[in-house]
Design a protein around this motif. Structure first.
Motif, mmCIF file in Angstrom:
data_model
loop_
_atom_site.group_PDB
_atom_site.id
_atom_site.type_symbol
_atom_site.label_atom_id
_atom_site.label_comp_id
_atom_site.label_asym_id
_atom_site.label_seq_id
_atom_site.Cartn_x
_atom_site.Cartn_y
_atom_site.Cartn_z
ATOM 1 N N PHE A 262 52.136 0.883 -69.182
ATOM 2 C CA PHE A 262 51.243 0.802 -67.997
ATOM 3 C C PHE A 262 52.068 0.737 -66.524
ATOM 4 O O PHE A 262 51.799 1.165 -65.632
ATOM 5 C CB PHE A 262 50.278 -0.353 -68.058
ATOM 6 N N GLN A 263 53.171 -0.274 -66.502
ATOM 7 C CA GLN A 263 53.822 -0.501 -65.394
ATOM 8 C C GLN A 263 54.558 0.739 -64.744
ATOM 9 O O GLN A 263 54.145 0.812 -63.508
ATOM 10 C CB GLN A 263 54.881 -1.682 -65.649
ATOM 11 N N PRO A 264 55.137 1.578 -65.142
ATOM 12 C CA PRO A 264 55.283 2.680 -64.516
ATOM 13 C C PRO A 264 54.315 3.683 -63.642
ATOM 14 O O PRO A 264 54.571 4.099 -62.666
ATOM 15 C CB PRO A 264 56.002 3.660 -65.888
ATOM 16 N N THR A 265 52.948 3.423 -64.335
ATOM 17 C CA THR A 265 52.116 4.082 -63.425
ATOM 18 C C THR A 265 51.846 3.718 -62.019
ATOM 19 O O THR A 265 51.384 4.252 -61.242
ATOM 20 C CB THR A 265 50.931 4.279 -64.400
ATOM 21 N N LEU A 266 52.114 2.357 -61.861
ATOM 22 C CA LEU A 266 51.878 1.911 -60.517
ATOM 23 C C LEU A 266 52.479 2.404 -59.535
ATOM 24 O O LEU A 266 52.123 2.850 -58.445
ATOM 25 C CB LEU A 266 52.031 0.316 -60.815
ATOM 26 N N GLY A 267 53.689 2.862 -59.844
ATOM 27 C CA GLY A 267 54.574 3.499 -58.899
ATOM 28 C C GLY A 267 54.126 5.049 -58.760
ATOM 29 O O GLY A 267 54.289 5.692 -57.659
ATOM 30 N N MET A 268 53.814 5.303 -59.986
ATOM 31 C CA MET A 268 53.436 6.999 -60.127
ATOM 32 C C MET A 268 52.215 7.590 -59.295
ATOM 33 O O MET A 268 52.484 8.397 -58.644
ATOM 34 C CB MET A 268 53.349 7.424 -61.600
ATOM 35 N N VAL A 269 51.521 6.708 -59.226
ATOM 36 C CA VAL A 269 50.251 7.101 -58.533
ATOM 37 C C VAL A 269 50.565 7.054 -57.117
ATOM 38 O O VAL A 269 50.116 7.923 -56.262
ATOM 39 C CB VAL A 269 49.001 5.950 -58.746
ATOM 40 N N ASN A 270 51.336 6.211 -56.559
ATOM 41 C CA ASN A 270 51.711 6.303 -55.334
ATOM 42 C C ASN A 270 52.440 7.414 -54.942
ATOM 43 O O ASN A 270 52.603 8.470 -53.903
ATOM 44 C CB ASN A 270 52.500 4.988 -54.706
ATOM 45 N N ALA A 271 53.311 7.753 -55.830
ATOM 46 C CA ALA A 271 54.321 8.818 -55.629
ATOM 47 C C ALA A 271 53.394 10.153 -55.779
ATOM 48 O O ALA A 271 53.776 11.079 -54.723
ATOM 49 C CB ALA A 271 55.299 9.109 -56.814
ATOM 50 N N ILE A 272 52.769 10.226 -56.675
ATOM 51 C CA ILE A 272 51.780 11.429 -56.868
ATOM 52 C C ILE A 272 50.941 11.711 -55.450
ATOM 53 O O ILE A 272 50.815 12.791 -55.034
ATOM 54 C CB ILE A 272 50.810 11.511 -57.844
ATOM 55 N N ALA A 273 50.203 10.566 -54.975
ATOM 56 C CA ALA A 273 49.525 10.833 -53.738
ATOM 57 C C ALA A 273 50.111 11.337 -52.757
ATOM 58 O O ALA A 273 49.847 12.185 -52.109
ATOM 59 C CB ALA A 273 48.870 9.438 -53.677
ATOM 60 N N LEU A 274 51.527 10.716 -52.300
ATOM 61 C CA LEU A 274 52.188 10.917 -51.376
ATOM 62 C C LEU A 274 52.583 12.270 -51.311
ATOM 63 O O LEU A 274 52.588 12.743 -50.230
ATOM 64 C CB LEU A 274 53.387 9.915 -51.169
ATOM 65 N N ALA B 59 61.813 4.682 -37.164
ATOM 66 C CA ALA B 59 61.686 3.875 -38.136
ATOM 67 C C ALA B 59 60.466 3.024 -38.275
ATOM 68 O O ALA B 59 59.936 2.484 -39.160
ATOM 69 C CB ALA B 59 62.899 2.676 -38.105
ATOM 70 N N ASP B 60 59.574 3.293 -36.987
ATOM 71 C CA ASP B 60 58.482 2.728 -36.848
ATOM 72 C C ASP B 60 57.452 3.398 -36.754
ATOM 73 O O ASP B 60 56.082 3.181 -36.821
ATOM 74 C CB ASP B 60 58.540 1.779 -35.528
ATOM 75 N N SER B 61 57.505 4.821 -37.456
ATOM 76 C CA SER B 61 56.281 5.857 -37.709
ATOM 77 C C SER B 61 56.239 6.145 -38.563
ATOM 78 O O SER B 61 57.165 5.974 -39.762
ATOM 79 C CB SER B 61 56.646 6.887 -36.345
ATOM 80 N N VAL B 62 55.083 6.656 -39.013
ATOM 81 C CA VAL B 62 54.834 7.189 -40.253
ATOM 82 C C VAL B 62 54.896 8.739 -40.261
ATOM 83 O O VAL B 62 54.060 9.501 -39.461
ATOM 84 C CB VAL B 62 53.421 6.915 -40.834
ATOM 85 N N ARG B 63 55.776 9.044 -41.226
ATOM 86 C CA ARG B 63 56.215 10.589 -41.147
ATOM 87 C C ARG B 63 56.168 10.958 -42.429
ATOM 88 O O ARG B 63 56.288 10.302 -43.424
ATOM 89 C CB ARG B 63 57.522 10.774 -40.533
ATOM 90 N N PRO B 64 56.327 12.402 -42.658
ATOM 91 C CA PRO B 64 56.413 12.887 -43.950
ATOM 92 C C PRO B 64 57.911 12.574 -44.346
ATOM 93 O O PRO B 64 58.735 12.258 -43.750
ATOM 94 C CB PRO B 64 56.128 14.534 -43.740
ATOM 95 N N THR B 65 57.957 12.707 -45.979
ATOM 96 C CA THR B 65 59.308 12.127 -46.626
ATOM 97 C C THR B 65 60.421 12.955 -45.962
ATOM 98 O O THR B 65 60.376 14.227 -45.611
ATOM 99 C CB THR B 65 59.144 12.978 -47.994
ATOM 100 N N ALA B 66 61.576 12.272 -45.736
ATOM 101 C CA ALA B 66 62.539 12.949 -45.085
ATOM 102 C C ALA B 66 63.810 12.194 -45.981
ATOM 103 O O ALA B 66 63.828 11.531 -46.606
ATOM 104 C CB ALA B 66 62.601 12.371 -43.644
ATOM 105 N N PRO B 67 64.829 13.147 -45.940
ATOM 106 C CA PRO B 67 66.119 12.739 -46.786
ATOM 107 C C PRO B 67 66.644 11.496 -46.261
ATOM 108 O O PRO B 67 66.312 10.903 -44.975
ATOM 109 C CB PRO B 67 67.183 13.936 -46.409
#
Length: 430
Positions: free
Chosen positions: A124-136, A416-424
C-alpha cells in the motif's frame, strides 16, 4: 475549476476534460478511504483486542514498509509497468492481505498480525506517492488545479472515518474488511485511467534503480534537500499522532474516536482550496512553513486538553487540515516541478519515504518508548500522564521552523514561489 467536455475538440488553455477530472477524483477519494478506514484507529483496535503491547510495533513496521517499498516500486513504475496497472496490482495485493488480519488478531497470534500489517503496507505505501504522480502527470500544464483534485483525498479519509464510526466499528476488526473493499474498488477505477507506457521504458536499467538511485540527483537542489530534512522532522510528529491520537482521545473520555478524528480530514476540505491563494500571496516557502510549524501548536493544544481544557483537543484535531494540506500537498506540488517526467514516480516516493517511512518509524518507535516509560506506569492519573509524550513533537516543531527559515531558499517573486508544470532539475520550475 476550469474543465471542458472531452468531446469538445482541442482543449483550450487552462481547461481539463471532465471525464479525466472525475477519474482522478475517484482515484484520490478511494486511495484515502482505504487508508483512513483502518489506520487512524489501528491503535484502538489493537488495544481492544488485547494487543496494546504491539501498537508501537505495528506503526513502526508500517513505517519500515514505507522505507523499503516506495522507491523500489517507483522504479518499477517508471520502467516496467504502466502506472495504472501497477496501481491496480498493488491495491489488489493489499486487499488480499488485509482481509487475513482479523482472524490472526482475534486468534491472539500477535506475531502473524504484525507480519500481515507489514506485508499489507509493503504493497500500500507506494500507492500514496503514485496517486500524486499520476494526477500531476495527467494534469500536465494544469497542475495549478492539483489541490482541487487532492481535496478528495481527505474527503475520502473523512467519509471512511465517519462510516466506520457510525457503524460502531472504531475498535472492531471490521475496519480491515472496509479497507479491503475500498482497495478493490480503487483497483477497478485505476483501469479507467488513461493508458500510458512506463515513462522510462526504453532507458537502461541498473541495480541502482531498484532503490531509486537515479532520484538522488534531486538532492543537488538545495530547496529539495531542505524540504526532505524538514519533512523528516515534521513527520516524526505525524508518526506520533497516527500512533497514539486515538488512544489519547479515548483517555480524555471522548466517545466515537473515529468520528472525532474524521473532523481533521473534513477540515482539509476547507484549507486545501486555499492553497492556490496562499501560494500567490505568501509563496511556497511560507506556505510550507505554516504547514510544518503548526504541528507543534497542535500538540501544545493536546497538552492543554490533558489539563482540563477539553475543547483544545477538538481544536487540535481540526488543525489537521491546515497542517496536512500546507505540508504534504504543497510539498508534492514543489517536488513535481523538481523532477523530470522520467523521475516523477521516484521523486514523489521520496516524500512518502520521509513522511510514512523514516519519520513515521522514528515517531512510532520513540513515542512507543516514551509511552512505556512514562504513560503506561502512570495510567491511573489519566490524560495528564501523556504530557511527556506530547512534549516531543512540540519541541520538534520549533526546531523545524528554525531550520526552514534559515536554510530554505527565499525567492518571493521568483519561479520557486510559483506553481508551474514539471520542469527539469535545476530549471526554473524548482
Amino acid at each position: 475549476m476550469p474543465i471542458v467536455d472531452a468531446g469538445s475538440g482541442a482543449q483550450p488553455t487552462g481547461k481539463v476534460a471532465r471525464p479525466l477530472v472525475a477519474k482522478l477524483v475517484a482515484m484520490m477519494l478511494l486511495e484515502f478511504a482505504v487508508f483512513g478506514s483502518w489506520f487512524a484507529t489501528l491503535g484502538l483496535v489493537l488495544s481492544t483486542h488485547g494487543a496494546a503491547s504491539v501498537i508501537g510495533q505495528a506503526y513502526f513496521l508500517s513505517a519500515i514498509a514505507a522505507i523499503v517499498s516506495p522507491l523500489f516500486m517507483g522504479a518499477v513504475g517508471d520502467r516496467f509497468l504502466a502506472p495504472r496497472n501497477l496501481l491496480s496490482l498493488l491495491h489488489l495485493a493489499s486487499a488480499a492481505i488485509i482481509t487475513a488480519i482479523p482472524s490472526a488478531l482475534q486468534g491472539g497470534d500477535l506475531t502473524l498480525t504484525l507480519v500481515l500489517i507489514f506485508c499489507n503496507m509493503l504493497f500500500f505505501q507506494p500507492t500514496l506517492g503514485m496517486v500524486n504522480a499520476i494526477a500531476l502527470v495527467e494534469l500536465g500544464e494544469h497542475q495549478r488545479i492539483f489541490p482541487y483534485i487532492r481535496v478528495f483525498g481527505p474527503l475520502g479519509w473523512a467519509l471512511a472515518g465517519i462510516c466506520v464510526g457510525a457503524l460502531g466499528l472504531s475498535s472492531s476488526t471490521g475496519v480491515f474488511y472496509f479497507a479491503a473493499a475500498s482497495s478493490t474498488a480503487l483497483a477497478l477505477v485505476a483501469q479507467t485511467l488513461p493508458k500510458r507506457p512506463p515513462p522510462s521504458v526504453d532507458s537502461h536499467f541498473s541495480l541502482g534503480d531498484l532503490v531509486g538511485a537515479r532520484a538522488f540527483v534531486l538532492f543537488r537542489n538545495r530547496g529539495f534537500a531542505v524540504l526532505m530534512f524538514c519533512a523528516l522532522l515534521t513527520s516524526i510528529s505525524l508518526g506520533i499522532y497516527n500512533t497514539f491520537a486515538s488512544p489519547y482521545l479515548a483517555a480524555l473520555g471522548i466517545k466515537n474516536v473515529a468520528g472525532v478524528l474524521a473532523m481533521g480530514q473534513l477540515s482539509e476540505l476547507v484549507f486545501i482550496v486555499t492553497i492556490p491563494f496562499a501560494l500567490s500571496r505568501i509563496g511556497m516557502k511560507w506556505s510550507l512553513l505554516l504547514g510544518m510549524g503548526l504541528w507543534g501548536v497542535r500538540f501544545a493544544l493536546f497538552i492543554l486538553a490533558a489539563h482540563g481544557l477539553l475543547g483544545a483537543a477538538y481544536l487540535s484535531v481540526i488543525m489537521h487540515g491546515i497542517c496536512s494540506d500546507y505540508f504534504i500537498v504543497v510539498a508534492a506540488m514543489f517536488i513535481a516541478r523538481c523532477a523530470t517526467p522520467d523521475l516523477a514516480a521516484q521523486a514523489q516516493s521520496w516524500l512518502v519515504l520521509m513522511i510514512s517511512g523514516f519519520g513515521a518509524a522514528i515517531g512510532s518507535a520513540s513515542s512507543g518508548k516514551i509511552f512505556a516509560a512514562f504513560v503506561a506506569p502512570n495510567a491511573a492519573s489519566g490524560a495528564v500522564a501523556w504530557t511527556p509524550l506530547l512534549l516531543l513533537p512540540l519541541c520538534l516543531g520549533a526546531i523545524t521552523c528554525a531550520v526552514w527559515i534559515v536554510l530554505f531558499p527565499s525567492a518571493r517573486n521568483s519561479e520557486a514561489d510559483s506553481v508551474r508544470p514539471t520542469a527539469p532539475l535545476g530549471g526554473a520550475g524548482c
